[in-house]
Design a protein around this motif. Structure first.
Motif, PDB file in Angstrom:
ATOM      1  N   GLN A   1       0.826  -1.202   0.000  1.00 52.97           N
ATOM      2  CA  GLN A   1       0.000   0.000   0.000  1.00 52.97           C
ATOM      3  C   GLN A   1       0.866   1.260   0.000  1.00 52.97           C
ATOM      4  N   ALA A   2       1.909   1.278   0.851  1.00 50.27           N
ATOM      5  CA  ALA A   2       2.779   2.454   0.940  1.00 50.27           C
ATOM      6  C   ALA A   2       3.569   2.656  -0.351  1.00 50.27           C
ATOM      7  N   ALA A   3       4.013   1.561  -0.978  1.00 52.27           N
ATOM      8  CA  ALA A   3       4.777   1.673  -2.221  1.00 52.27           C
ATOM      9  C   ALA A   3       3.915   2.278  -3.332  1.00 52.27           C
ATOM     10  N   TYR A   4       2.696   1.823  -3.455  1.00 53.10           N
ATOM     11  CA  TYR A   4       1.817   2.357  -4.501  1.00 53.10           C
ATOM     12  C   TYR A   4       1.411   3.794  -4.217  1.00 53.10           C
ATOM     13  N   ARG A   5       1.424   4.172  -2.957  1.00 52.99           N
ATOM     14  CA  ARG A   5       1.108   5.564  -2.636  1.00 52.99           C
ATOM     15  C   ARG A   5       2.155   6.512  -3.219  1.00 52.99           C
ATOM     16  N   GLN A   6       3.394   6.009  -3.417  1.00 50.11           N
ATOM     17  CA  GLN A   6       4.440   6.838  -4.020  1.00 50.11           C
ATOM     18  C   GLN A   6       4.094   7.204  -5.461  1.00 50.11           C
ATOM     19  N   ALA A   7       3.272   6.374  -6.090  1.00 47.17           N
ATOM     20  CA  ALA A   7       2.845   6.649  -7.459  1.00 47.17           C
ATOM     21  C   ALA A   7       1.485   7.332  -7.500  1.00 47.17           C
ATOM     22  N   GLY A   8       0.973   7.744  -6.346  1.00 50.81           N
ATOM     23  CA  GLY A   8      -0.311   8.422  -6.282  1.00 50.81           C
ATOM     24  C   GLY A   8      -1.500   7.496  -6.406  1.00 50.81           C
TER      25      GLY A   8
END
Length: 305
Positions: A223-230
């Motif tokens: 979840q946190a990794a994908y948040r980096q891509a918005g």
């Protein structure tokens, strides 16, 4: 009538010394008058042979004043003693109340500390039990997958034994081409941000329910990794693996989400980072690691980007 009958009573309370002296002077004058009158009496009167000593009012007034002063002093001393005793009693009562209050506060703090310690121990025990349960579940799932792969491999080997040498050469060529493709995969755009973030967390601790910044569980890291891509993903692994489009493990791209279990019921997820490897928060003993797909082959993959 006696000579003292004309003397005013000295028993009235609080009579001042000056008034007593004045009355003593008056009484003295009266006594002098009586003495003169007696001396001027008839010549044939019998002489007085008995002398009556009368107390002098002056000395009586002095004694009364001393007694009053002594009584007042005694009363004042008694009042002072009573005041001191009352103060001592009040001080003792206050000290007893303060001591009782301090003991109650100390008992309350001790009980709170014991409760907090018990709570922390219970949480630690529950966390250890959850981690052990997850490790056991992962071990069982991995053993099941290994058994399935072994069976598939045995079946494949049996089928391949019927094929010609040309088929084997073609298969080797295809495998080499696939490996070369995996080794040259380069993430770009949003995928690059996702992969870079995931790799940066390698070595962090695994904590059930962890969402960073230094401890994660599998779905928290994804979840946190994908948040980096918005991109906002659900928090739970089976919800994450249910999103996007399903892709085969032979057609993976960096940033794809790998899952273990069924797509709608996955129990573990990770991020494919290219080169035949993935990054995931595995378990409490390993933490966040980068592993080869062969180390624990996933059940499937989905593409969100």
């Amino acid at each position: 009538m006696s000579q003292t009958a004309h003397i005013p009573s000295h028993r009235k309370p609080r009579r001042s010394a000056s008034k007593l002296a004045l009355r003593a002077g008056v009484a003295g004058g009266v006594l002098s008058t009586i003495a003169v009158a007696g001396a001027a009496g008839p010549a044939n009167a019998e002489p007085v042979t008995e002398t009556i000593e009368m107390p002098t009012l002056g000395s009586l007034g002095t004694d009364l004043s001393s007694a009053v002063a002594a009584s007042a002093e005694a009363s004042e001393q008694e009042a002072l003693d009573q005041s001191l005793e009352a103060q001592e009693a009040a001080a003792l009562e206050k000290a007893a109340k303060d001591a009782k209050k301090a003991k109650a506060e100390a008992d309350r703090k001790a009980e709170a500390e014991r409760a907090e310690k018990a709570r922390k121990e219970a949480e630690a025990k529950a966390e250890a039990e959850r981690a052990a349960a997850e490790a056991r579940a992962e071990a069982r799932a991995r053993a099941s997958r290994d058994a399935a792969r072994t069976q598939i491999a045995a079946t494949s080997a049996s089928n391949s034994s019927d094929s010609g040498s040309s088929d084997s050469g073609s298969s080797d060529s295809s495998s080499s081409s696939s490996s070369a493709s995996e080794s040259t995969q380069v993430a770009s755009g949003s995928a690059a941000a996702i992969v870079a973030f995931a790799k940066a967390q390698v070595g962090d601790a695994y904590v059930s329910g962890g969402t960073g910044p230094n401890s994660w569980d599998c779905s928290g890291l994804v979840q946190a990794a994908y948040r980096q891509a918005g991109i906002d993903l659900p928090r739970i692994s089976y919800s994450q693996s249910s999103m996007g489009t399903s892709v085969s493990l032979s057609n993976l791209q960096p940033g794809d989400i790998l899952y273990w279990g069924s797509r709608s019921g996955s129990y573990h997820v990770a991020i494919y980072v290219g080169g035949g490897k993935y990054v995931g928060a595995q378990n409490p003993s390993t933490g966040v690691v980068e592993r080869s797909l062969d180390w624990d082959t996933p059940s499937g993959a989905v593409r969100i980007l």
